[in-house]
Scaffold this motif. Structure first.
Motif, short mmCIF file in Angstrom:
data_model
loop_
_atom_site.label_atom_id
_atom_site.label_comp_id
_atom_site.label_asym_id
_atom_site.label_seq_id
_atom_site.Cartn_x
_atom_site.Cartn_y
_atom_site.Cartn_z
N VAL A 72 0.85 -1.20 0.00
CA VAL A 72 0.00 0.00 0.00
C VAL A 72 0.88 1.24 0.00
O VAL A 72 1.61 1.50 0.95
N LYS A 73 0.81 2.02 -1.06
CA LYS A 73 1.67 3.19 -1.20
C LYS A 73 0.89 4.50 -1.27
O LYS A 73 1.48 5.57 -1.43
N VAL A 74 -0.42 4.42 -1.13
CA VAL A 74 -1.26 5.62 -1.15
C VAL A 74 -2.52 5.35 -0.34
O VAL A 74 -3.06 4.24 -0.38
N ILE A 75 -2.97 6.35 0.42
CA ILE A 75 -4.19 6.21 1.21
C ILE A 75 -4.94 7.53 1.20
O ILE A 75 -4.32 8.60 1.19
N GLY A 76 -6.26 7.45 1.17
CA GLY A 76 -7.02 8.70 1.23
C GLY A 76 -8.47 8.56 0.82
O GLY A 76 -9.03 7.47 0.79
N THR A 77 -9.05 9.71 0.52
CA THR A 77 -10.46 9.80 0.16
C THR A 77 -10.68 9.29 -1.26
O THR A 77 -9.74 9.17 -2.04
N THR A 78 -11.92 9.04 -1.59
CA THR A 78 -12.24 8.59 -2.94
C THR A 78 -13.48 9.31 -3.45
O THR A 78 -14.09 10.11 -2.72
N TYR A 79 -13.83 9.04 -4.68
CA TYR A 79 -15.06 9.61 -5.22
C TYR A 79 -16.25 9.08 -4.44
O TYR A 79 -16.18 8.03 -3.79
#
Length: 222
Positions: A72-79
């Motif tokens: 996992v190299k990115v984490i955050g909000t989504t559409y």
């Protein structure tokens, strides 16, 4: 407003403000700006945060860093879930996202759109990470259009949560139009001539209410 930003920059050595003018359409201007700013990052992690999205939880950065690993190299909000479009909601989108900078650089990613439907701003994120055997983690979300039980009540926004069900962020949405587009489905907002003024009034009021609510959550968290 520009003078205020300049003053903030002058009084804070860790803040840099980049001013630019462009005639490009919104999605293209957004992509260009992100590409320019991301190139300036020299820290281990980089964060993209839209102006109508805010982190609410104390220690949000430590939480997000803890979720990054060899895969996992990115984490955050989504559409928005259930959004009636071709946009993905299984990978972080550009509202409030953290990356491991080294991998982002290695993948040679551009934030520029190819079109504004299925390949809008930052569409390469998902494609390049997944095709290189990396993954992204998305924050859980509640869209207040469908669930009025969050602390934001009837304010139309999206609320994001950690896996411990702590509120970590909120996205007001449609910030480039002041939020007006969100209220175009209301019957009274469809009235000829008056409709746009009604939408603007509703949007301004809800935006102020959203900001007040966000400040209260942040103060309580601290």
């Amino acid at each position: 407003e520009l003078s205020q930003l300049s003053e903030i920059e002058a009084n804070n050595s860790n803040i840099r403000v980049n001013f630019r003018c462009t005639d490009a359409p919104p999605s293209y201007a957004h992509g260009e700006a992100l590409d320019i700013l991301i190139e300036l990052v020299d820290t281990e992690y980089l964060v993209v945060l839209d102006s109508d999205c805010v982190f609410l939880m104390k220690g949000w950065d430590n939480y997000m860093i803890s979720k990054l690993n060899d895969e996992v190299k990115v984490i955050g909000t989504t559409y928005t879930v259930n959004q009636a479009s071709k946009k993905y909601n299984d990978f972080p989108a550009q509202f409030a996202v953290m990356f491991e900078t080294k991998v982002y650089r290695k993948l040679r990613i551009s934030c520029m759109p190819q079109n504004q439907s299925d390949k809008d701003t930052c569409w390469e994120w998902r494609e390049k990470y997944l095709s290189n055997n990396y993954s992204g983690e998305v924050l859980k979300q509640i869209n207040t259009r469908h669930d009025k039980t969050t602390v934001f009540g009837k304010i139309i926004c999206v609320v994001f949560y950690t896996d411990r069900n702590e509120i970590i962020a909120s996205h007001f949405g449609r910030g480039s139009s002041g939020g007006e587009y969100k209220y175009s489905t209301k019957f009274i907002a469809k009235l000829p001539i008056l409709g746009k003024y009604i939408r603007r009034h509703i949007a301004n009021k809800e935006k102020k209410d959203w900001i007040i609510k966000c400040k209260k959550i942040i103060d309580k968290s601290n």
